[in-house]
Write a protein that holds these residues in place. Structure first.
Motif, PDB file in Angstrom:
ATOM      1  N   GLY A 134       0.776  -1.229   0.000  1.00  0.00           N
ATOM      2  CA  GLY A 134       0.000   0.000   0.000  1.00  0.00           C
ATOM      3  C   GLY A 134       0.809   1.281   0.000  1.00  0.00           C
ATOM      4  O   GLY A 134       0.247   2.377  -0.074  1.00  0.00           O
ATOM      5  N   GLN A 135       2.134   1.187   0.062  1.00  0.00           N
ATOM      6  CA  GLN A 135       2.966   2.391   0.077  1.00  0.00           C
ATOM      7  C   GLN A 135       2.966   3.090  -1.279  1.00  0.00           C
ATOM      8  O   GLN A 135       3.145   4.308  -1.360  1.00  0.00           O
ATOM      9  CB  GLN A 135       4.395   2.033   0.489  1.00  0.00           C
ATOM     10  N   VAL A 136       2.795   2.325  -2.354  1.00  0.00           N
ATOM     11  CA  VAL A 136       2.690   2.897  -3.695  1.00  0.00           C
ATOM     12  C   VAL A 136       1.361   2.446  -4.277  1.00  0.00           C
ATOM     13  O   VAL A 136       1.219   1.321  -4.735  1.00  0.00           O
ATOM     14  CB  VAL A 136       3.851   2.446  -4.604  1.00  0.00           C
ATOM     15  N   ASN A 137       0.354   3.318  -4.217  1.00  0.00           N
ATOM     16  CA  ASN A 137      -0.971   2.936  -4.715  1.00  0.00           C
ATOM     17  C   ASN A 137      -1.486   3.830  -5.832  1.00  0.00           C
ATOM     18  O   ASN A 137      -2.590   3.640  -6.314  1.00  0.00           O
ATOM     19  CB  ASN A 137      -1.985   2.897  -3.569  1.00  0.00           C
ATOM     20  N   LYS A 138      -0.682   4.804  -6.224  1.00  0.00           N
ATOM     21  CA  LYS A 138      -1.028   5.655  -7.363  1.00  0.00           C
ATOM     22  C   LYS A 138       0.231   5.859  -8.198  1.00  0.00           C
ATOM     23  O   LYS A 138       1.215   6.408  -7.720  1.00  0.00           O
ATOM     24  CB  LYS A 138      -1.574   7.006  -6.887  1.00  0.00           C
ATOM     25  N   VAL A 139       0.171   5.412  -9.442  1.00  0.00           N
ATOM     26  CA  VAL A 139       1.364   5.409 -10.291  1.00  0.00           C
ATOM     27  C   VAL A 139       1.041   6.029 -11.645  1.00  0.00           C
ATOM     28  O   VAL A 139      -0.008   5.753 -12.236  1.00  0.00           O
ATOM     29  CB  VAL A 139       1.884   3.969 -10.505  1.00  0.00           C
ATOM     30  N   ALA A 140       1.937   6.880 -12.124  1.00  0.00           N
ATOM     31  CA  ALA A 140       1.807   7.470 -13.458  1.00  0.00           C
ATOM     32  C   ALA A 140       3.103   7.205 -14.224  1.00  0.00           C
ATOM     33  O   ALA A 140       4.192   7.533 -13.742  1.00  0.00           O
ATOM     34  CB  ALA A 140       1.537   8.969 -13.374  1.00  0.00           C
ATOM     35  N   LEU A 141       2.972   6.600 -15.397  1.00  0.00           N
ATOM     36  CA  LEU A 141       4.129   6.251 -16.219  1.00  0.00           C
ATOM     37  C   LEU A 141       4.048   6.976 -17.552  1.00  0.00           C
ATOM     38  O   LEU A 141       3.028   6.899 -18.237  1.00  0.00           O
ATOM     39  CB  LEU A 141       4.184   4.738 -16.460  1.00  0.00           C
ATOM     40  N   VAL A 142       5.110   7.668 -17.913  1.00  0.00           N
ATOM     41  CA  VAL A 142       5.163   8.344 -19.210  1.00  0.00           C
ATOM     42  C   VAL A 142       5.828   7.406 -20.210  1.00  0.00           C
ATOM     43  O   VAL A 142       6.967   6.972 -20.015  1.00  0.00           O
ATOM     44  CB  VAL A 142       5.949   9.663 -19.137  1.00  0.00           C
ATOM     45  N   VAL A 143       5.100   7.075 -21.257  1.00  0.00           N
ATOM     46  CA  VAL A 143       5.619   6.198 -22.309  1.00  0.00           C
ATOM     47  C   VAL A 143       5.350   6.884 -23.641  1.00  0.00           C
ATOM     48  O   VAL A 143       4.199   7.139 -23.996  1.00  0.00           O
ATOM     49  CB  VAL A 143       4.934   4.815 -22.278  1.00  0.00           C
ATOM     50  N   ASP A 144       6.400   7.203 -24.373  1.00  0.00           N
ATOM     51  CA  ASP A 144       6.202   7.889 -25.653  1.00  0.00           C
ATOM     52  C   ASP A 144       7.283   7.495 -26.640  1.00  0.00           C
ATOM     53  O   ASP A 144       8.064   6.572 -26.384  1.00  0.00           O
ATOM     54  CB  ASP A 144       6.136   9.409 -25.463  1.00  0.00           C
ATOM     55  N   ILE A 145       7.314   8.190 -27.776  1.00  0.00           N
ATOM     56  CA  ILE A 145       8.205   7.752 -28.860  1.00  0.00           C
ATOM     57  C   ILE A 145       9.686   7.994 -28.571  1.00  0.00           C
ATOM     58  O   ILE A 145      10.540   7.595 -29.377  1.00  0.00           O
ATOM     59  CB  ILE A 145       7.801   8.404 -30.201  1.00  0.00           C
TER      60      ILE A 145
END
Length: 297
Positions: free
Chosen positions: A52-63
């Motif tokens: 539960g320490q990391v429950n919101k994640v945003a990953l940038v994936v692009d060209i």
């Protein structure tokens, strides 16, 4: 991954992904920029094992990932088969807008490092077309201001518990020790009557009731506090609406022991009573010769 909210941020280069990541960080997301798609499942697995320490994640994936980017859809399909839940946020903008932004930043387009920006944009649109078709959210930033983009991201991805007002810090200080470098607003209260010249109050800080009573009994103090609280009450909601995440209000007197401490405490209590997220710091009290008292003003 039901307990982890995973957001994949992708889209056109120059469309605002950097600003989105900053906003996501402000609302509590763990963000990783330019992660190769092949590593997403492993990263998701680590998040589920974080208790539960990391429950919101945003990953940038692009060209920028070059040939790795083309595996994104395949990786996402595999994650779906494994029961992972994710959202795709796709950012785009008009060719005219993207060209102008690249001209202003003087950066090369990743799809045309040695050619025309327009050619790079055209090639990128083809590469990201399928991902765009899978997106849960599409934001066109062509005519969107930074504040408007932030508001859209917050409305989409901040739960009620994270749509917090900005963090406010009220700091008292002494001018003879230097001004706080990170202050957004500085108020000089050296014009108020000074308890330092009252022998019985000289070594007591502004947190002591009798010191506070001395400062407060003067009409000029009461008039000033009325105007100060009114000004701050007006400014804070407008700063929040503008998208500011942190606000430092500094109150200064000569030594940072009496008047600034008293005023800062009154301001802190006023902000806290209105439900704002606020901290207080008396920066320079310990630099003075202070008697230890626990009575609050």
């Amino acid at each position: 991954m039901q307990d982890v909210r995973l957001v994949i941020i992708t889209g056109m280069s120059g469309a605002g992904k950097t600003q989105v990541v900053r906003t996501m960080e402000d609302i509590g997301y763990f963000c990783v920029d330019n992660l190769p798609p092949a590593l997403i499942p492993k990263f998701a697995e680590l998040c589920t094992q974080s208790a539960g320490q990391v429950n919101k994640v945003a990953l940038v994936v692009d060209i920028r990932g070059r040939e790795f980017f083309d595996t994104l859809l395949q990786v996402l399909e595999e994650m779906e088969n494994q029961g992972y839940v994710y959202e795709i946020l796709f950012l785009e903008a008009s060719d005219e807008t993207l060209i102008r932004r690249y001209k202003e930043s003087r950066r090369r387009h990743p799809m045309a490092p040695h050619g025309r920006i327009s050619s790079g944009i055209a090639s990128e649109r083809v590469r990201v077309e399928q991902v765009r078709g899978r997106a849960n959210h599409i934001i066109d930033t062509s005519v969107t201001t930074t504040a408007e983009l932030r508001d859209k991201v917050v409305s989409l991805f901040a739960c009620e518990c994270t749509q917090e007002r900005m963090q406010i810090t009220v700091v008292s200080f002494g001018f003879k020790h230097g001004m706080p470098l990170d202050a957004d607003m500085v108020f000089d209260v050296r014009f108020l009557p000074n308890p330092f010249y009252v022998e019985s109050l000289r070594r007591k800080s502004g947190t002591v009731r009798e010191v506070g009573d001395y400062i407060w009994k003067w009409p000029i103090t009461q008039q000033f506090m009325e105007k100060l609280l009114g000004l701050v009450d007006f400014l804070v909601p407008n700063y929040i609406q503008e998208g500011k995440s942190n606000l430092v209000i500094a109150i200064g007197c000569t030594g940072g022991m009496h008047r600034s401490v008293f005023v800062a405490h009154r301001l802190y209590e006023n902000l806290r009573s209105k439900g704002y997220k606020v901290n207080i710091e008396h920066r320079d009290v310990s630099r003075n010769e202070v008697e230890l008292h626990h009575e609050s003003c």
